[in-house]
Motif scaffolding. Structure first.
Motif, PDB file in Angstrom:
ATOM      1  N   ASN A   1      -3.864  23.433   8.885  1.00 32.02           N
ATOM      2  CA  ASN A   1      -3.947  23.435  10.354  1.00 32.02           C
ATOM      3  C   ASN A   1      -4.653  24.675  10.899  1.00 32.02           C
ATOM      4  OD1 ASN A   1      -2.513  20.931  10.698  1.00 32.02           O
ATOM      5  ND2 ASN A   1      -0.674  22.066  10.136  1.00 32.02           N
ATOM      6  N   VAL A   2      -5.776  25.007  10.272  1.00 28.89           N
ATOM      7  CA  VAL A   2      -6.565  26.155  10.711  1.00 28.89           C
ATOM      8  C   VAL A   2      -7.092  25.880  12.119  1.00 28.89           C
ATOM      9  CG1 VAL A   2      -8.744  27.380  10.278  1.00 28.89           C
ATOM     10  CG2 VAL A   2      -7.163  26.932   8.394  1.00 28.89           C
ATOM     11  N   PRO A   3      -6.926  26.836  13.031  1.00 32.78           N
ATOM     12  CA  PRO A   3      -7.366  26.610  14.408  1.00 32.78           C
ATOM     13  C   PRO A   3      -8.884  26.550  14.535  1.00 32.78           C
ATOM     14  CG  PRO A   3      -6.615  28.871  14.122  1.00 32.78           C
ATOM     15  CD  PRO A   3      -6.317  28.149  12.842  1.00 32.78           C
TER      16      PRO A   3
ATOM     17  N   LEU B   1      -3.309  32.657   4.029  1.00 35.08           N
ATOM     18  CA  LEU B   1      -3.934  31.890   5.111  1.00 35.08           C
ATOM     19  C   LEU B   1      -2.952  31.610   6.254  1.00 35.08           C
ATOM     20  CD1 LEU B   1      -6.296  30.392   6.399  1.00 35.08           C
ATOM     21  CD2 LEU B   1      -5.800  28.450   4.897  1.00 35.08           C
ATOM     22  N   PRO B   2      -1.708  31.206   5.978  1.00 34.05           N
ATOM     23  CA  PRO B   2      -0.781  30.949   7.094  1.00 34.05           C
ATOM     24  C   PRO B   2      -0.568  32.157   8.010  1.00 34.05           C
ATOM     25  CG  PRO B   2       0.062  29.932   5.120  1.00 34.05           C
ATOM     26  CD  PRO B   2      -1.115  30.779   4.692  1.00 34.05           C
ATOM     27  N   GLY B   3      -0.602  33.367   7.459  1.00 32.16           N
ATOM     28  CA  GLY B   3      -0.452  34.559   8.297  1.00 32.16           C
ATOM     29  C   GLY B   3      -1.590  34.710   9.284  1.00 32.16           C
TER      30      GLY B   3
ATOM     31  N   VAL C   1     -12.157  35.651  13.264  1.00 39.21           N
ATOM     32  CA  VAL C   1     -11.521  35.615  11.946  1.00 39.21           C
ATOM     33  C   VAL C   1     -12.188  34.543  11.098  1.00 39.21           C
ATOM     34  CG1 VAL C   1      -9.360  35.237  10.675  1.00 39.21           C
ATOM     35  CG2 VAL C   1      -9.303  36.332  12.934  1.00 39.21           C
ATOM     36  N   ALA C   2     -12.437  34.887   9.830  1.00 38.57           N
ATOM     37  CA  ALA C   2     -12.995  33.926   8.871  1.00 38.57           C
ATOM     38  C   ALA C   2     -12.297  34.108   7.535  1.00 38.57           C
ATOM     39  CB  ALA C   2     -14.499  34.137   8.715  1.00 38.57           C
ATOM     40  N   CYS C   3     -12.131  33.010   6.837  1.00 36.10           N
ATOM     41  CA  CYS C   3     -11.530  32.986   5.505  1.00 36.10           C
ATOM     42  C   CYS C   3     -12.618  32.614   4.507  1.00 36.10           C
ATOM     43  CB  CYS C   3     -10.411  31.949   5.466  1.00 36.10           C
ATOM     44  SG  CYS C   3      -9.650  31.728   3.839  1.00 36.10           S
TER      45      CYS C   3
ATOM     46  N   VAL D   1      -3.475  32.217  10.345  1.00 38.17           N
ATOM     47  CA  VAL D   1      -3.353  31.101  11.293  1.00 38.17           C
ATOM     48  C   VAL D   1      -2.340  31.483  12.376  1.00 38.17           C
ATOM     49  CG1 VAL D   1      -2.543  28.719  11.563  1.00 38.17           C
ATOM     50  CG2 VAL D   1      -4.071  29.314   9.656  1.00 38.17           C
ATOM     51  N   GLU D   2      -1.213  32.025  11.953  1.00 36.23           N
ATOM     52  CA  GLU D   2      -0.157  32.415  12.896  1.00 36.23           C
ATOM     53  C   GLU D   2      -0.630  33.500  13.865  1.00 36.23           C
ATOM     54  OE1 GLU D   2       4.203  34.626  12.814  1.00 36.23           O
ATOM     55  OE2 GLU D   2       3.485  33.633  10.996  1.00 36.23           O
ATOM     56  N   HIS D   3      -1.425  34.446  13.391  1.00 43.44           N
ATOM     57  CA  HIS D   3      -1.851  35.586  14.212  1.00 43.44           C
ATOM     58  C   HIS D   3      -3.277  35.456  14.745  1.00 43.44           C
ATOM     59  CE1 HIS D   3       1.753  37.934  13.594  1.00 43.44           C
ATOM     60  NE2 HIS D   3       1.719  37.578  12.319  1.00 43.44           N
ATOM     61  N   PHE D   4      -3.860  34.271  14.609  1.00 47.22           N
ATOM     62  CA  PHE D   4      -5.233  34.056  15.048  1.00 47.22           C
ATOM     63  C   PHE D   4      -5.428  34.483  16.502  1.00 47.22           C
ATOM     64  CE2 PHE D   4      -8.546  31.195  16.818  1.00 47.22           C
ATOM     65  CZ  PHE D   4      -9.626  31.616  16.052  1.00 47.22           C
ATOM     66  N   ASP D   5      -4.529  34.070  17.376  1.00 43.65           N
ATOM     67  CA  ASP D   5      -4.659  34.403  18.800  1.00 43.65           C
ATOM     68  C   ASP D   5      -4.512  35.902  19.050  1.00 43.65           C
ATOM     69  OD1 ASP D   5      -5.176  31.783  19.534  1.00 43.65           O
ATOM     70  OD2 ASP D   5      -3.066  31.328  19.932  1.00 43.65           O
ATOM     71  N   ASP D   6      -3.738  36.595  18.213  1.00 41.90           N
ATOM     72  CA  ASP D   6      -3.599  38.050  18.350  1.00 41.90           C
ATOM     73  C   ASP D   6      -4.933  38.747  18.063  1.00 41.90           C
ATOM     74  OD1 ASP D   6      -0.854  37.695  18.855  1.00 41.90           O
ATOM     75  OD2 ASP D   6      -0.368  37.864  16.728  1.00 41.90           O
TER      76      ASP D   6
END
Length: 160
Positions: A89-91, A53-55, A70-72, A57-62
């Motif tokens: 801290n999911v956007p 999940l953190p990956g 994106v969905a989990c 979150v980090e690349h969400f804007d990409d």
């Protein structure tokens, strides 16, 4: 047999929390958009919480810069998915989807029997990229692995 590239995403109902519990049909979820859905065996579990999940979150804007939502998803309930999303801290805009009974996971053919760990039937760790409900990319992890379904790998291997 599991879903394959070129096939339409099967129909099932998932849940998410947004001012209350809401149900969403997978056809409505995928229709008319590009979407990466990544699935984890369980919210709050080590690899899922520390790396998977953190990956995303980090690349969400990409992903969003490429016009991809994106969905989990996990075989957990909507309340667990909401709490996990808040803790990570999911956007805004990244849906945390619950496949509480594993219906969608089974329809995809991507279930995992984790009974030996006291977790029952869960989802395999995977990432799926679909355009308007048709699978264009699918990355399913081998048991105990975390490589091909990472945000970095998916971004690097999106079809043109």
């Amino acid at each position: 047999m599991s879903i394959q590239v070129g096939q339409r995403v099967p129909e099932a109902v998932l849940q998410h929390i947004d001012d209350g519990v809401h149900r969403i049909d997978t056809h409505a979820l995928f229709e008319g958009r590009k979407l990466v859905l990544f699935a984890v065996p369980g919210a709050f579990t080590p690899t899922c919480s520390e790396r998977h999940l953190p990956g995303f979150v980090e690349h969400f804007d990409d992903f969003r810069a490429k016009g991809i939502d994106v969905a989990c998803m996990a075989v957990n309930d909507a309340f667990v998915m909401q709490a996990w999303g808040k803790s990570q801290n999911v956007p805004a805009g990244m849906r945390m989807l619950a496949d509480g009974n594993g219906d969608f996971t089974r329809a995809l053919g991507l279930e995992l029997d984790a009974s030996g760990y006291g977790m029952g039937v869960r989802s395999k760790r995977f990432a799926l990229y679909a355009e308007d409900g048709v699978v264009r990319g699918l990355w399913v992890e081998a048991p105990g692995e975390f490589r091909v379904s990472s945000a970095e790998h998916v971004l690097a291997n999106l079809p043109d």
